[in-house]
Design a protein around this motif. Sequence first.
Motif, PDB file in Angstrom:
ATOM      1  N   PHE A   3      19.425 -16.236  92.571  1.00  0.00           N
ATOM      2  CA  PHE A   3      19.661 -14.816  92.913  1.00  0.00           C
ATOM      3  C   PHE A   3      20.685 -14.379  94.017  1.00  0.00           C
ATOM      4  O   PHE A   3      21.492 -13.705  94.200  1.00  0.00           O
ATOM      5  CB  PHE A   3      18.401 -14.070  92.703  1.00  0.00           C
ATOM      6  CG  PHE A   3      17.863 -14.200  94.272  1.00  0.00           C
ATOM      7  CD1 PHE A   3      18.094 -13.137  95.191  1.00  0.00           C
ATOM      8  CD2 PHE A   3      17.093 -15.072  94.643  1.00  0.00           C
ATOM      9  CE1 PHE A   3      17.739 -13.146  96.721  1.00  0.00           C
ATOM     10  CE2 PHE A   3      16.430 -15.146  95.692  1.00  0.00           C
ATOM     11  CZ  PHE A   3      16.682 -14.090  96.796  1.00  0.00           C
ATOM     12  N   GLU A   4      20.656 -15.282  94.994  1.00  0.00           N
ATOM     13  CA  GLU A   4      21.364 -15.178  96.117  1.00  0.00           C
ATOM     14  C   GLU A   4      22.867 -15.177  95.971  1.00  0.00           C
ATOM     15  O   GLU A   4      23.440 -14.332  96.577  1.00  0.00           O
ATOM     16  CB  GLU A   4      20.989 -16.192  97.338  1.00  0.00           C
ATOM     17  CG  GLU A   4      19.613 -16.004  97.897  1.00  0.00           C
ATOM     18  CD  GLU A   4      19.244 -17.155  98.994  1.00  0.00           C
ATOM     19  OE1 GLU A   4      18.882 -16.754  99.933  1.00  0.00           O
ATOM     20  OE2 GLU A   4      18.893 -18.273  98.496  1.00  0.00           O
ATOM     21  N   GLN A   5      23.081 -15.823  95.015  1.00  0.00           N
ATOM     22  CA  GLN A   5      24.860 -15.582  94.746  1.00  0.00           C
ATOM     23  C   GLN A   5      25.135 -14.417  93.889  1.00  0.00           C
ATOM     24  O   GLN A   5      26.310 -14.113  94.068  1.00  0.00           O
ATOM     25  CB  GLN A   5      25.091 -16.863  93.816  1.00  0.00           C
ATOM     26  CG  GLN A   5      24.904 -18.138  94.108  1.00  0.00           C
ATOM     27  CD  GLN A   5      25.285 -19.437  93.254  1.00  0.00           C
ATOM     28  OE1 GLN A   5      24.312 -19.811  92.724  1.00  0.00           O
ATOM     29  NE2 GLN A   5      26.431 -19.809  93.013  1.00  0.00           N
ATOM     30  N   LEU A   6      24.080 -13.516  93.674  1.00  0.00           N
ATOM     31  CA  LEU A   6      24.411 -12.360  93.310  1.00  0.00           C
ATOM     32  C   LEU A   6      24.651 -11.209  94.414  1.00  0.00           C
ATOM     33  O   LEU A   6      25.168 -10.133  94.142  1.00  0.00           O
ATOM     34  CB  LEU A   6      23.377 -11.676  92.385  1.00  0.00           C
ATOM     35  CG  LEU A   6      23.208 -12.812  90.929  1.00  0.00           C
ATOM     36  CD1 LEU A   6      21.971 -12.252  90.106  1.00  0.00           C
ATOM     37  CD2 LEU A   6      24.476 -12.416  89.952  1.00  0.00           C
ATOM     38  N   ILE A   7      24.132 -11.684  95.588  1.00  0.00           N
ATOM     39  CA  ILE A   7      24.247 -10.630  96.788  1.00  0.00           C
ATOM     40  C   ILE A   7      25.543 -10.344  97.152  1.00  0.00           C
ATOM     41  O   ILE A   7      26.526 -11.115  96.927  1.00  0.00           O
ATOM     42  CB  ILE A   7      23.516 -11.207  97.990  1.00  0.00           C
ATOM     43  CG1 ILE A   7      21.866 -11.145  97.594  1.00  0.00           C
ATOM     44  CG2 ILE A   7      23.763 -10.383  99.191  1.00  0.00           C
ATOM     45  CD1 ILE A   7      21.206 -12.004  98.740  1.00  0.00           C
ATOM     46  N   ARG A   8      25.673  -9.016  97.687  1.00  0.00           N
ATOM     47  CA  ARG A   8      27.160  -8.842  97.938  1.00  0.00           C
ATOM     48  C   ARG A   8      27.855  -9.635  98.677  1.00  0.00           C
ATOM     49  O   ARG A   8      27.021 -10.136  99.745  1.00  0.00           O
ATOM     50  CB  ARG A   8      27.075  -7.328  98.719  1.00  0.00           C
ATOM     51  CG  ARG A   8      27.078  -6.183  97.848  1.00  0.00           C
ATOM     52  CD  ARG A   8      26.668  -4.942  98.547  1.00  0.00           C
ATOM     53  NE  ARG A   8      27.516  -4.735  99.990  1.00  0.00           N
ATOM     54  CZ  ARG A   8      27.238  -3.932 100.854  1.00  0.00           C
ATOM     55  NH1 ARG A   8      26.291  -2.839 100.448  1.00  0.00           N
ATOM     56  NH2 ARG A   8      28.045  -3.871 101.821  1.00  0.00           N
ATOM     57  N   ARG A   9      29.230 -10.142  98.485  1.00  0.00           N
ATOM     58  CA  ARG A   9      29.769 -11.124  99.201  1.00  0.00           C
ATOM     59  C   ARG A   9      29.857 -10.691 100.750  1.00  0.00           C
ATOM     60  O   ARG A   9      29.551 -11.580 101.823  1.00  0.00           O
ATOM     61  CB  ARG A   9      31.014 -11.402  98.870  1.00  0.00           C
ATOM     62  CG  ARG A   9      31.017 -11.860  97.566  1.00  0.00           C
ATOM     63  CD  ARG A   9      32.663 -12.247  97.045  1.00  0.00           C
ATOM     64  NE  ARG A   9      33.559 -11.058  96.797  1.00  0.00           N
ATOM     65  CZ  ARG A   9      33.396 -10.396  95.835  1.00  0.00           C
ATOM     66  NH1 ARG A   9      32.651 -10.811  94.602  1.00  0.00           N
ATOM     67  NH2 ARG A   9      34.092  -9.365  95.683  1.00  0.00           N
ATOM     68  N   THR A  89      28.566  -3.973  95.072  1.00  0.00           N
ATOM     69  CA  THR A  89      29.778  -3.893  96.067  1.00  0.00           C
ATOM     70  C   THR A  89      30.400  -2.293  95.451  1.00  0.00           C
ATOM     71  O   THR A  89      30.473  -2.147  94.250  1.00  0.00           O
ATOM     72  CB  THR A  89      30.824  -4.792  95.781  1.00  0.00           C
ATOM     73  OG1 THR A  89      30.052  -6.000  96.081  1.00  0.00           O
ATOM     74  CG2 THR A  89      32.013  -4.628  96.766  1.00  0.00           C
ATOM     75  N   TYR A  90      30.754  -1.533  96.573  1.00  0.00           N
ATOM     76  CA  TYR A  90      31.340  -0.253  96.285  1.00  0.00           C
ATOM     77  C   TYR A  90      32.441  -0.147  95.362  1.00  0.00           C
ATOM     78  O   TYR A  90      33.333  -1.136  95.259  1.00  0.00           O
ATOM     79  CB  TYR A  90      31.575   0.393  97.542  1.00  0.00           C
ATOM     80  CG  TYR A  90      32.345   1.701  97.328  1.00  0.00           C
ATOM     81  CD1 TYR A  90      32.022   2.960  97.160  1.00  0.00           C
ATOM     82  CD2 TYR A  90      33.778   1.744  97.501  1.00  0.00           C
ATOM     83  CE1 TYR A  90      32.624   3.931  97.131  1.00  0.00           C
ATOM     84  CE2 TYR A  90      34.620   2.732  97.516  1.00  0.00           C
ATOM     85  CZ  TYR A  90      34.009   4.202  97.199  1.00  0.00           C
ATOM     86  OH  TYR A  90      34.723   5.299  97.036  1.00  0.00           O
ATOM     87  N   ASN A  91      32.502   0.724  94.325  1.00  0.00           N
ATOM     88  CA  ASN A  91      33.536   0.834  93.317  1.00  0.00           C
ATOM     89  C   ASN A  91      33.866  -0.441  92.617  1.00  0.00           C
ATOM     90  O   ASN A  91      35.033  -0.695  92.277  1.00  0.00           O
ATOM     91  CB  ASN A  91      34.744   1.320  94.205  1.00  0.00           C
ATOM     92  CG  ASN A  91      35.566   1.990  93.330  1.00  0.00           C
ATOM     93  OD1 ASN A  91      35.055   2.743  92.141  1.00  0.00           O
ATOM     94  ND2 ASN A  91      36.940   2.247  93.679  1.00  0.00           N
ATOM     95  N   GLU A  92      32.827  -1.435  92.405  1.00  0.00           N
ATOM     96  CA  GLU A  92      33.184  -2.714  91.733  1.00  0.00           C
ATOM     97  C   GLU A  92      32.151  -2.974  90.829  1.00  0.00           C
ATOM     98  O   GLU A  92      32.254  -3.500  89.522  1.00  0.00           O
ATOM     99  CB  GLU A  92      33.426  -3.783  92.753  1.00  0.00           C
ATOM    100  CG  GLU A  92      33.708  -4.983  92.245  1.00  0.00           C
ATOM    101  CD  GLU A  92      33.786  -6.230  93.220  1.00  0.00           C
ATOM    102  OE1 GLU A  92      33.278  -7.433  92.956  1.00  0.00           O
ATOM    103  OE2 GLU A  92      34.340  -5.889  94.015  1.00  0.00           O
ATOM    104  N   ASP A  93      30.962  -3.203  91.386  1.00  0.00           N
ATOM    105  CA  ASP A  93      29.648  -3.453  90.478  1.00  0.00           C
ATOM    106  C   ASP A  93      28.798  -2.293  89.771  1.00  0.00           C
ATOM    107  O   ASP A  93      29.507  -0.959  89.858  1.00  0.00           O
ATOM    108  CB  ASP A  93      28.705  -4.308  91.436  1.00  0.00           C
ATOM    109  CG  ASP A  93      29.121  -5.656  92.022  1.00  0.00           C
ATOM    110  OD1 ASP A  93      29.768  -6.372  91.139  1.00  0.00           O
ATOM    111  OD2 ASP A  93      28.917  -5.779  92.879  1.00  0.00           O
TER     112      ASP A  93
END
Length: 355
Positions: A3-9, A89-93
């Motif tokens: 799941f950690e790969q789903l966290i905001r970059r 992520t803002y305006n992305e996800d």
Amino acid sequence: MSFEQLIRRDLQCFSPYKSARSIKLQGEIWLNANESPYNDEKRLNRYPEPQPKKLKALLADFYEITEDELLITRGSDEGIDLLIRLFCTYNEDEILALEPTFGMYRVSASLQGVACNTCKLIAEDDFQFDKHTLLSSMTDKTKLVFLCSPNNPTGQIIPLEDIAELAKVLQGQSMLVVDEAYIEFSKQASASTLIERFDNVVVLRTLSKAMGLAGARVGSVIANKKLTFWLSSIIAPYPIPTPVANAAIEKLCSHASKACYQQEMEDINKARDMLYTFLKSQSIVIKIWQSYGNFLLCQFKENVYQILLDQRIVIRDFSSSLDIENLVRISIGTPNENEKLMKTIREIMKQNAAI
């Protein structure tokens, strides 16, 4: 895929704020937090524990999980906000939620510039949930899927086996958030039983409903310990005020409260079923939906919302939000309140018959 790969970059290397109380120190003279040195009997001059130890232990026991699988929040609303901030992520996800459902998923997403897609539940189909329809509503930008079970305002539950199947399909692709604000009113097992198998399952719980602490605002996020650690790094430094923690501890510790809680659950469920039977028999009612929460969704032939409001009985109007005329949600009250409601509806029926 974790799941950690789903966290905001941009949060992958985030360094949380370290408050004076988050640094675990022992001492007798406290001069490290710029607090007032003048105590009252409640010691409100001092900052509270970021996660009150005694309350956390009691909640973990109550929810039958380990302490490191729990984060205490200011109601479930803060849990929703934290999850969207951590993963989107803002305006992305995007997030995905049922429609209709609890409105704060969309509000929290909008406040953070995150789109909210929906999987529409059909009134004519009794608002039944279908996991295949949900999956077909997803996109490659969907980071969080919110399920409310029992669902507010429709009242239906989502079978635990469906939640488990979804969690398996969504692993590595999206987090599955199960909002169980009303689960105590159903006989459904909690989705927290799935968190050891699926690291993408998150459960929201609250003391606001069944435990009668809506004014205290005590919620919990239940997830695997790695995720609760991540969430603890972005939560406000002191989310749980001392009086709030003390009120929740008192409620959870009291044997009288525990006995009262069990009795209240039984009484509310009986009253809900009785009110359901009553409304179903009234000719002024077009449709009433079966509920596993402490409320009923009902469509009337008349504007019962306004008529009841004129009698100082306040219910919730869902007509405009669901585009169904005279659709209301009725919370279950005390026996006297429920009787007054039914008496008023009977009077409305008589007045209509006399016209």
